[in-house]
Design an enzyme around this catalytic site. Structure first.
Site, PDB file in Angstrom:
ATOM      1  N   ARG A   1       0.885  -1.180   0.000  1.00 36.81           N
ATOM      2  CA  ARG A   1       0.000   0.000   0.000  1.00 36.81           C
ATOM      3  C   ARG A   1       0.909   1.212   0.000  1.00 36.81           C
ATOM      4  NH1 ARG A   1      -5.263   1.074   3.686  1.00 36.81           N
ATOM      5  NH2 ARG A   1      -6.045  -0.231   2.005  1.00 36.81           N
TER       6      ARG A   1
ATOM      7  N   HIS B   1      -7.484   0.863  -6.270  1.00 33.78           N
ATOM      8  CA  HIS B   1      -7.630  -0.047  -5.126  1.00 33.78           C
ATOM      9  C   HIS B   1      -8.265  -1.334  -5.684  1.00 33.78           C
ATOM     10  CE1 HIS B   1      -7.751  -1.473  -1.179  1.00 33.78           C
ATOM     11  NE2 HIS B   1      -8.614  -0.657  -0.610  1.00 33.78           N
TER      12      HIS B   1
ATOM     13  N   GLN C   1     -10.097  -4.010  -3.509  1.00 30.59           N
ATOM     14  CA  GLN C   1     -11.407  -3.541  -3.048  1.00 30.59           C
ATOM     15  C   GLN C   1     -12.456  -3.775  -4.138  1.00 30.59           C
ATOM     16  OE1 GLN C   1     -12.242  -1.940   0.068  1.00 30.59           O
ATOM     17  NE2 GLN C   1     -14.250  -2.449  -0.745  1.00 30.59           N
TER      18      GLN C   1
ATOM     19  N   ASP D   1     -17.407   6.776  -0.874  1.00 25.02           N
ATOM     20  CA  ASP D   1     -16.116   6.648  -0.186  1.00 25.02           C
ATOM     21  C   ASP D   1     -15.829   8.004   0.466  1.00 25.02           C
ATOM     22  OD1 ASP D   1     -13.564   5.893   0.636  1.00 25.02           O
ATOM     23  OD2 ASP D   1     -12.643   6.086  -1.350  1.00 25.02           O
TER      24      ASP D   1
ATOM     25  N   CYS E   1     -16.487   1.280   0.925  1.00 25.48           N
ATOM     26  CA  CYS E   1     -15.284   0.457   1.132  1.00 25.48           C
ATOM     27  C   CYS E   1     -14.824   0.468   2.578  1.00 25.48           C
ATOM     28  CB  CYS E   1     -14.159   0.946   0.215  1.00 25.48           C
ATOM     29  SG  CYS E   1     -13.773   2.694   0.458  1.00 25.48           S
TER      30      CYS E   1
ATOM     31  N   ARG F   1     -13.524  -8.998   1.355  1.00 22.03           N
ATOM     32  CA  ARG F   1     -12.109  -8.711   1.078  1.00 22.03           C
ATOM     33  C   ARG F   1     -11.275  -9.979   1.290  1.00 22.03           C
ATOM     34  NH1 ARG F   1     -10.188  -3.542   1.390  1.00 22.03           N
ATOM     35  NH2 ARG F   1      -8.327  -4.554   0.553  1.00 22.03           N
TER      36      ARG F   1
HETATM   37  N1   CP Z   1     -11.241  -0.579   2.542  1.00 23.34           N
HETATM   38  C1   CP Z   1      -9.961  -0.660   2.943  1.00 23.34           C
HETATM   39  O1   CP Z   1      -9.021  -0.810   2.155  1.00 23.34           O
HETATM   40  O2   CP Z   1      -9.808  -0.577   4.295  1.00 23.34           O
HETATM   41  P1   CP Z   1      -8.414  -0.362   5.051  1.00 23.34           P
HETATM   42  O3   CP Z   1      -7.900   1.002   4.672  1.00 23.34           O
HETATM   43  O4   CP Z   1      -8.740  -0.460   6.521  1.00 23.34           O
HETATM   44  O5   CP Z   1      -7.469  -1.427   4.623  1.00 23.34           O
HETATM   45  N1  NVA Z   2     -10.066   6.502  -0.948  1.00 19.44           N
HETATM   46  C1  NVA Z   2      -9.681   6.025   0.361  1.00 19.44           C
HETATM   47  C2  NVA Z   2      -9.899   4.548   0.464  1.00 19.44           C
HETATM   48  C3  NVA Z   2      -9.578   3.936   1.784  1.00 19.44           C
HETATM   49  C4  NVA Z   2      -9.780   2.445   1.797  1.00 19.44           C
HETATM   50  C5  NVA Z   2      -8.231   6.390   0.633  1.00 19.44           C
HETATM   51  O1  NVA Z   2      -7.403   6.272  -0.277  1.00 19.44           O
HETATM   52  O2  NVA Z   2      -7.927   6.802   1.754  1.00 19.44           O
END
Ligand code: CP
Ligand code: NVA
Length: 318
Positions: free
Chosen positions: A103, A130, A133, A226, A266, A294
């Site tokens: 990430r 993502h 997701q 989101d 999400c 997930r």
């Molecule tokens: N939806 C999602 O990716 O959650 P986290 O940021 O907690 O991993």
């Molecule tokens: N768009 C959000 C998604 C978190 C799972 C972010 O990038 O923070």
């Protein structure tokens, strides 16, 4: 050649569908199929530059349940490329582990990581996408819509961000109708719309980007949102709160959705901002089904990359 999963577009529509089918099998047999532990000698390195609950827990659990092992390389918040170069990090990891999940803030970083290692790399969220997701989201929609899928309408209301981009690609591949509504200046990137529309020309799906949230939600079977300020955009939070106010998913906005619509998010949710409490806690909400999926979706992604023959065998079983 090794395969990565950095974008939904790294898989063909057929591969996305097969991975979703595999995910459904993994869900059905969880805790009962003691023989689906094919990754006994395999290990995963997980790198998180940003915080995570769902992604972090479900990737480790996915490896454990597949018989393998996952470890985190560093505390969250440490940016890659500072202590040593990303290519050096990538060349180290391939000597020890079988797959890497990352990430990162910048898409270029995960691209560089994947390009410099012989092991598969999975994008666990970056600024642009993502994809894990979106796989869980499609799985949830298939479950909820049943035989009606893909003849459903999905409305995504809010920021044209990473989650939105992956959702556009996945929706287009699956052949559903997706209407995105975002304020001007916060719409998804044109190249994602163009790519989604290319997929629609063979899938029969429809992806459009609008300004009016009411128009997007009209007749929708699924309404998705989101956060307005993603991780890394905290200093824009107040400005975004003002701009995005008309895009809040609340009882008034969803009046024109299908009577039995489902609410998706999400997570994490910023309650009272992009979604009202009454909706996320109400009978239309399926956000925790999405979070559960997930795990199943990522087990299928890991198998498709690390053990494609096992994945094919599971799919052949009646
Ligand atoms: N939806 C999602 O990716 O959650 P986290 O940021 O907690 O991993
Ligand atoms: N768009 C959000 C998604 C978190 C799972 C972010 O990038 O923070």
């Amino acid at each position: 050649m090794k395969k990565d999963f950095l974008s939904i577009d790294d898989y063909s529509p057929g591969q996305v569908k097969r991975t979703l089918e595999l995910a459904a099998r993994m869900k059905k047999t969880r805790k009962t199929a003691s023989d689906i532990r094919p990754l006994g000698d395999r290990t995963m390195a997980m790198i998180f530059e940003k915080p995570s609950l769902r992604t972090r827990v479900t990737f480790e659990l996915a490896m454990v349940e597949l018989g393998g092992h996952a470890l985190e390389t560093q505390p969250p918040g440490v940016r890659l490329g500072r202590r040593e170069s990303v290519p050096d990090l990538a060349r180290n990891l391939e000597r020890w582990v079988d797959i890497v999940v990352a990430r990162v803030y910048k898409n270029e970083v995960i691209q560089e990581l994947a390009a410099n290692t012989r092991i598969p790399a999975i994008n666990a969220l970056c600024n642009l996408e993502h994809p894990c997701q979106a796989m869980a989201d499609m799985m949830t929609m298939v479950e909820l819509a049943g035989s009606r899928f893909p003849r459903v309408k999905l409305a995504y209301v809010g920021d044209g961000n990473n989650v939105c981009h992956s959702l556009m690609l996945a929706s287009a591949m699956m052949g559903i109708e997706l209407a995105v509504a975002s304020p001007e200046g916060y719409r998804p990137l044109d190249r994602y719309l163009e790519r989604a529309q290319q997929h629609c020309s063979s899938s029969g799906g429809k992806v459009s980007v609008l300004g009016d949230p009411r128009q997007a939600v009209e007749g929708a079977d699924f309404v998705y949102t989101d956060v307005w300020a993603s991780m890394g955009q905290e200093d824009e939070k107040l400005e975004r709160q003002k701009i995005f106010q008309p895009y809040q998913i609340n009882s008034k906005l969803v009046r024109s959705a299908a009577a039995d619509f489902y609410l998706l998010h999400c997570l994490p949710a910023h309650r009272g901002e992009e979604v009202s409490d009454e909706l996320i806690d109400g009978p239309h909400s399926r956000v925790f089904d999405q979070a559960e999926n997930r795990l199943h979706a990522q087990k299928a992604i890991i198998l498709s990359l690390l053990a494609p023959k096992v994945a094919a065998r599971i799919l052949e079983e009646k």
